[in-house]
Design a protein around this motif. Structure first.
Motif, PDB file in Angstrom:
ATOM      1  N   PHE C 233     -26.116 -59.475   8.879  1.00 57.79           N
ATOM      2  CA  PHE C 233     -24.750 -59.081   8.564  1.00 57.79           C
ATOM      3  C   PHE C 233     -24.322 -57.756   9.178  1.00 57.79           C
ATOM      4  CE2 PHE C 233     -24.414 -62.613   5.937  1.00 57.79           C
ATOM      5  CZ  PHE C 233     -25.441 -62.675   5.013  1.00 57.79           C
ATOM      6  N   GLY C 234     -25.206 -57.114   9.927  1.00 57.22           N
ATOM      7  CA  GLY C 234     -24.817 -55.844  10.539  1.00 57.22           C
ATOM      8  C   GLY C 234     -24.434 -54.803   9.521  1.00 57.22           C
ATOM      9  N   ILE C 235     -25.181 -54.732   8.434  1.00 58.35           N
ATOM     10  CA  ILE C 235     -24.808 -53.880   7.308  1.00 58.35           C
ATOM     11  C   ILE C 235     -24.853 -52.398   7.623  1.00 58.35           C
ATOM     12  CG2 ILE C 235     -25.665 -53.095   5.081  1.00 58.35           C
ATOM     13  CD1 ILE C 235     -26.047 -55.892   4.288  1.00 58.35           C
ATOM     14  N   GLY C 236     -25.864 -51.971   8.384  1.00 63.17           N
ATOM     15  CA  GLY C 236     -25.877 -50.563   8.753  1.00 63.17           C
ATOM     16  C   GLY C 236     -26.638 -49.654   7.835  1.00 63.17           C
ATOM     17  N   PHE C 237     -27.643 -50.183   7.110  1.00 60.00           N
ATOM     18  CA  PHE C 237     -28.475 -49.287   6.315  1.00 60.00           C
ATOM     19  C   PHE C 237     -29.269 -48.367   7.236  1.00 60.00           C
ATOM     20  CE2 PHE C 237     -27.432 -50.904   2.398  1.00 60.00           C
ATOM     21  CZ  PHE C 237     -27.757 -52.232   2.201  1.00 60.00           C
ATOM     22  N   ASN C 241     -26.160 -46.462  14.865  1.00 58.93           N
ATOM     23  CA  ASN C 241     -24.868 -46.818  15.446  1.00 58.93           C
ATOM     24  C   ASN C 241     -23.870 -47.267  14.390  1.00 58.93           C
ATOM     25  OD1 ASN C 241     -25.610 -46.299  18.113  1.00 58.93           O
ATOM     26  ND2 ASN C 241     -26.621 -48.283  18.269  1.00 58.93           N
ATOM     27  N   LEU C 242     -24.379 -47.727  13.264  1.00 58.73           N
ATOM     28  CA  LEU C 242     -23.507 -48.200  12.195  1.00 58.73           C
ATOM     29  C   LEU C 242     -23.465 -47.193  11.053  1.00 58.73           C
ATOM     30  CD1 LEU C 242     -24.707 -51.908  12.149  1.00 58.73           C
ATOM     31  CD2 LEU C 242     -22.570 -51.044  13.090  1.00 58.73           C
ATOM     32  N   GLY C 243     -23.963 -45.997  11.296  1.00 59.49           N
ATOM     33  CA  GLY C 243     -23.909 -44.986  10.249  1.00 59.49           C
ATOM     34  C   GLY C 243     -25.122 -44.956   9.361  1.00 59.49           C
ATOM     35  N   GLY C 244     -26.107 -45.775   9.712  1.00 63.99           N
ATOM     36  CA  GLY C 244     -27.291 -45.829   8.870  1.00 63.99           C
ATOM     37  C   GLY C 244     -28.312 -44.787   9.290  1.00 63.99           C
ATOM     38  N   ASP C 245     -29.458 -44.823   8.620  1.00 64.16           N
ATOM     39  CA  ASP C 245     -30.497 -43.831   8.876  1.00 64.16           C
ATOM     40  C   ASP C 245     -31.835 -44.524   9.143  1.00 64.16           C
ATOM     41  OD1 ASP C 245     -32.090 -41.664   9.068  1.00 64.16           O
ATOM     42  OD2 ASP C 245     -31.933 -41.061   6.974  1.00 64.16           O
ATOM     43  N   LEU C 247     -34.619 -43.251   9.504  1.00 60.49           N
ATOM     44  CA  LEU C 247     -35.670 -42.634   8.696  1.00 60.49           C
ATOM     45  C   LEU C 247     -35.743 -43.255   7.315  1.00 60.49           C
ATOM     46  CD1 LEU C 247     -36.237 -40.443  10.764  1.00 60.49           C
ATOM     47  CD2 LEU C 247     -36.314 -38.833   8.875  1.00 60.49           C
TER      48      LEU C 247
END
Lengths: 205, 94, 536
Positions: C233-237, C241-245, C247
């Motif tokens: 789903f391209g969630i971005g956790f 690039n999607l604001g995720g981390d 680490l």
């Protein structure tokens, strides 16, 4: 420990079953714990966005759901009390009410989610990637956590349905109610998770 | 070993616990609707913690269970709290 | 209590005929001993697949440039090698095989608390394993991310990450249920007279391990689900690039995977704590210290995960904290080593194959453990992180540690499990070849790792060539050693001399019953001694 001559049936250890259910509950707590950890980190990073996004949620529906689950926790505990006091009719009624409350919860959830879907907010939607990062993360976490929670409600309901039938046919009775006791424990777990989920998702000011 | 009918939680106890829980819920909603900044989160979580404690003690019967079980439950929550705290040592100082 | 007239006729658990026939008598078995063997045969098969993959890597690394595979293939090979070895061999290994077989017996019980759940655990293990193997053959290709599945590469690469991580999720379930079963068993089924501090040390180790399996595994479970969700789903956790981390993924992953290494080593230490007293005919030195150190390792082991992440970009305070805790967690391990050695001092030592494996465990574990401290200190870590040094460290600890302990357990409990003896001379030769091959294979990796040879690279600079060749020769010798060991044991199982109940003069409960045991373990009431290590 058990007699050598009875190899099958009555090697029953209700304390073991209860301990087993508590241990399983520990795993569920840590499963959701991982998500709560992710939530707390992203919330601290995207404070403003989380606050604004949570305004999209209806506190009223959330509160109704909270009351429904708390109430259902009481009724399932009462079902156990009833069974221990050999009041089969009351036990059945209480389990029934618990299940009814669960249905209310799920119906509310259906409307809540439906409303979001209409707005184009759902995992994998074309709208989501266009949102600012904090908003994307908030809604992703919202669907993930409430979705996983709803899955556990369904599992709990299945467990309680099984209890309902077994109370009805007498397999669960006042001398043998381990299954109901443990099913109730599982249900309380579902309530416990929501107790934390509700303020963190709905009540961020 | 068959069920030990050592303690049965009475209906009225369960009813009272529900009342307290609903009161706490109402309290949470009220407090978080006020603008108290970071304090709101803390209070909300404390109240949630108290509600959880009530559910664990009375609905889940922990109050009348063995000391072992109560210690184990406590241990699990402490472990989770430590993991969160330690992870924040990274995020808080980056 | 049985009288003479009521004496139960002895039937070995291997021959017992119950509700099912043929293969179903095994795959539907609820007898903990049969389930243990089911795990053993499956895990042995997976181990050998893992070994072959390892040897393929060694062949590739024997010469510079592309030798037998290209870079992409190499990435797939080391990933699969890791996934199989970690999730299908080393994590379940000792618990599922020897924990299952011997935990109930050592505490005087007929079986575990939930035999049907035990059977389910094995079924789930097999399903997860099939999924993991299947992920190798999907058109998208085997995962090439390393067994650690670091984001954001794992969230974007086109290979079969989803199936592989789903497999790991399923395997995790098996681990959780086994841990649950063992905890309840130890709490509820100890024979009358056996308090916690009358239990032998292997059950103590299994107990501590079970808690880690129970509490740590759910966290990697949810992490892998998040990974899958991010791919779908391209969630971005985790994707920056999607604001995720990225680490955050590492934190979550290692919050499980570090405690997981204690799942690997604790039962291994438990095995050594059983073997040493027996072959020294001496009470273990510092019983309580060893028992409690298992709990200490399990507890503190939850708090050190960041030492896998010193170079990742964590805050300085975090690095400081994790380094401190890492040094603290080494202490209980060291306590065990001192106590084993103290047990041996002035003991009546009998150098049989189990003892050889146990002693070499201690040697290899010390090397692995102390290089762990080198890795645990932030400053030195920077030099060796992601180099062959790390590879050498964890192979010493996991293979030299857990692996050799597994072989030790095999040789120790072999007579009890199959009711036969194996050839000591051949077993000793197998051990010697294994031990020599192991050190030749892995020790050079410390050196070139320090000199800069990166891990997970299929090619390298000319200065590392000699050491790589030496390593590969070691790998060959190791393989020969494994073959000799297996041939010896298989021969023993088929045609070995019938084993007595107590071939080693052991003091714990498994040596009071026939070899192999009967279905319900104890046909007569076992005699529970206050001190489990009581030698005349």
């Amino acid at each position: 420990m058990s007699e050598k001559h009875s190899h099958v049936e009555e090697h029953r250890d209700d304390e073991a079953s209860k301990l087993g259910m508590w241990l399983f509950i520990f795993t569920e707590l840590l499963l959701f714990g991982g998500l709560f950890l992710v939530y707390s980190i992203f919330r601290s990073e995207y404070h403003e966005a989380f606050h604004k996004s949570s305004l999209e949620l209806s506190v009223t529906i959330g509160a109704i759901n909270t009351i429904a689950l708390l109430f259902s926790s009481m009724t399932i505990a009462m079902a156990l009390t009833a069974m221990q006091k050999n009041n089969k009719k009351l036990a059945l009624l209480m389990i029934g009410i618990t299940l009814f409350m669960a249905v209310i919860f799920l119906v509310n959830k259906y409307f809540e989610w439906g409303h979001k879907f209409e707005m184009g907010l759902y995992p994998g939607s074309p709208l989501m990637p266009l949102l600012d990062r904090g908003y994307l993360l908030y809604f992703s976490l919202y669907f993930f956590m409430t979705g996983l929670h709803a899955l556990h409600i369904i599992i709990g309901m299945i467990l309680l349905f099984i209890c309902l039938f077994k109370v009805k046919n007498g397999t669960i009775n006042n001398k043998r109610y381990s299954l109901l006791e443990n099913g109730a424990l599982y249900w309380h777990l579902v309530d416990l998770i929501w107790i934390f989920l509700f303020p963190l998702m709905y009540l961020i000011s | 070993m068959a069920n030990n009918v050592s303690h049965i939680t009475e209906y009225r106890v369960l009813g009272k616990v529900l009342l307290v829980l609903m009161l706490m819920t109402f309290l949470t909603i009220t407090v978080t609707s006020l603008d108290l900044g970071a304090l709101s989160v803390t209070i909300a979580l404390l109240i949630a913690g108290f509600k959880a404690f009530m559910v664990l003690s009375y609905f889940m019967h922990l109050k009348h269970e063995s000391l072992l079980l109560r210690i184990l439950v406590g241990f699990v929550f402490v472990l989770f709290a430590l993991i969160v705290l330690i992870t924040f040592i990274d995020y808080a100082y980056r | 209590m049985t009288t003479e007239t009521e004496k139960i006729k002895y039937v070995s658990y291997l021959d017992h005929e119950g509700k099912y026939n043929g293969i179903f008598a095994w795959i539907f078995a609820t007898d903990h001993k049969r389930i243990a063997l089911l795990y053993l045969y499956a895990i042995a098969a997976f181990f050998f697949v893992g070994v072959i993959l390892g040897e393929l890597m060694r062949i590739e690394l024997s010469a510079q440039g592309e030798t037998i595979m290209n870079a992409q293939t190499y990435n797939g090979v080391f990933t699969v090698h890791g996934v199989i070895m970690i999730f299908m061999v080393v994590i379940p290994g000792l618990s599922a095989v020897f924990g299952n077989f011997f935990l109930p017996i050592l505490i005087g019980a007929k079986d575990v608390s939930f035999p049907k759940l035990n059977r389910l655990s094995w079924w789930i293990f097999m399903v997860g394993s099939v999924m993991a193997v299947a992920s190798q053959f999907l058109r998208s290709g085997p995962p090439d991310t390393g067994w650690t599945f670091y984001a954001p590469y794992s969230t974007t690469t086109g290979t079969s990450v989803i199936l592989a991580t789903s497999a790991a999720f399923v395997l995790g379930f098996s681990s959780i249920l086994t841990g649950l079963n063992f905890i309840v068993t130890i709490h509820r089924l100890r024979a009358p007279g056996m308090g916690f501090f009358n239990m032998p040390l292997f059950p103590w180790a299994i107990y501590a391990t079970a808690w880690i399996q129970l509490l740590a595994t759910p966290i990697v479970g949810i992490t892998l689900v998040m990974l899958i969700a991010e791919r779908l789903f391209g969630i971005g956790f985790f994707d920056p690039n999607l604001g995720g981390d990225p680490l955050l993924y590492q934190h979550l992953f290692w919050i499980y995977s570090h405690p997981a290494v204690y799942v690997m080593i604790l039962p291994a230490m438990g095995v050594i704590s059983e073997i040493i007293p027996t072959f020294c005919q001496r009470k273990i030195y510092g019983y309580k210290a060893i028992a409690l150190s298992s709990l200490a390792i399990a507890g503190v082991g939850f708090l050190v995960w960041g030492h896998h992440m010193y170079t990742s970009g964590m805050s300085e305070q975090a690095r400081w904290f994790f380094s401190l805790l890492t040094f603290i967690v080494a202490v209980p391990s060291a306590i065990k080593v001192f106590n084993w050695l103290a047990t041996m001092y002035k003991g009546s030592i009998d150098i049989k194959p189990p003892f050889l494996y146990a002693v070499s465990f201690i040697f290899l574990f010390i090397i692995g453990g102390t290089t762990g401290l080198l890795l645990g200190s932030v400053a030195t870590n920077i030099q060796v992180h992601d180099t062959a040094f790390v590879v050498a460290h964890f192979h010493y600890i996991i293979f030299g540690g857990m692996g050799f302990a597994f072989f030790a357990a095999l040789h120790y409990w072999f007579p009890k499990i199959w009711g036969r003896m194996y050839d000591f001379k051949q077993a000793t030769i197998g051990w010697a070849i294994l031990f020599v091959g192991f050190n030749i294979l892995y020790f050079p990796q410390f050196i070139i790792g320090f000199q800069g040879m990166p891990r997970r690279y299929f090619d390298y600079l000319p200065q590392f060539h000699t050491a790589q060749v030496i390593s590969s020769i070691g790998g060959l010798i190791l393989a020969i050693g494994l073959i000799v060991m297996v041939v010896t044991l298989v021969k023993g199982a088929r045609k070995g001399a019938p084993a007595p109940a107590n071939p080693w003069g052991g003091s714990t409960l498994e040596w009071q019953i026939p070899s192999p045991p009967s279905v319900e373990n104890f046909d007569e009431e076992p005699i529970i001694k206050k001190n489990p290590y009581d030698y005349q």
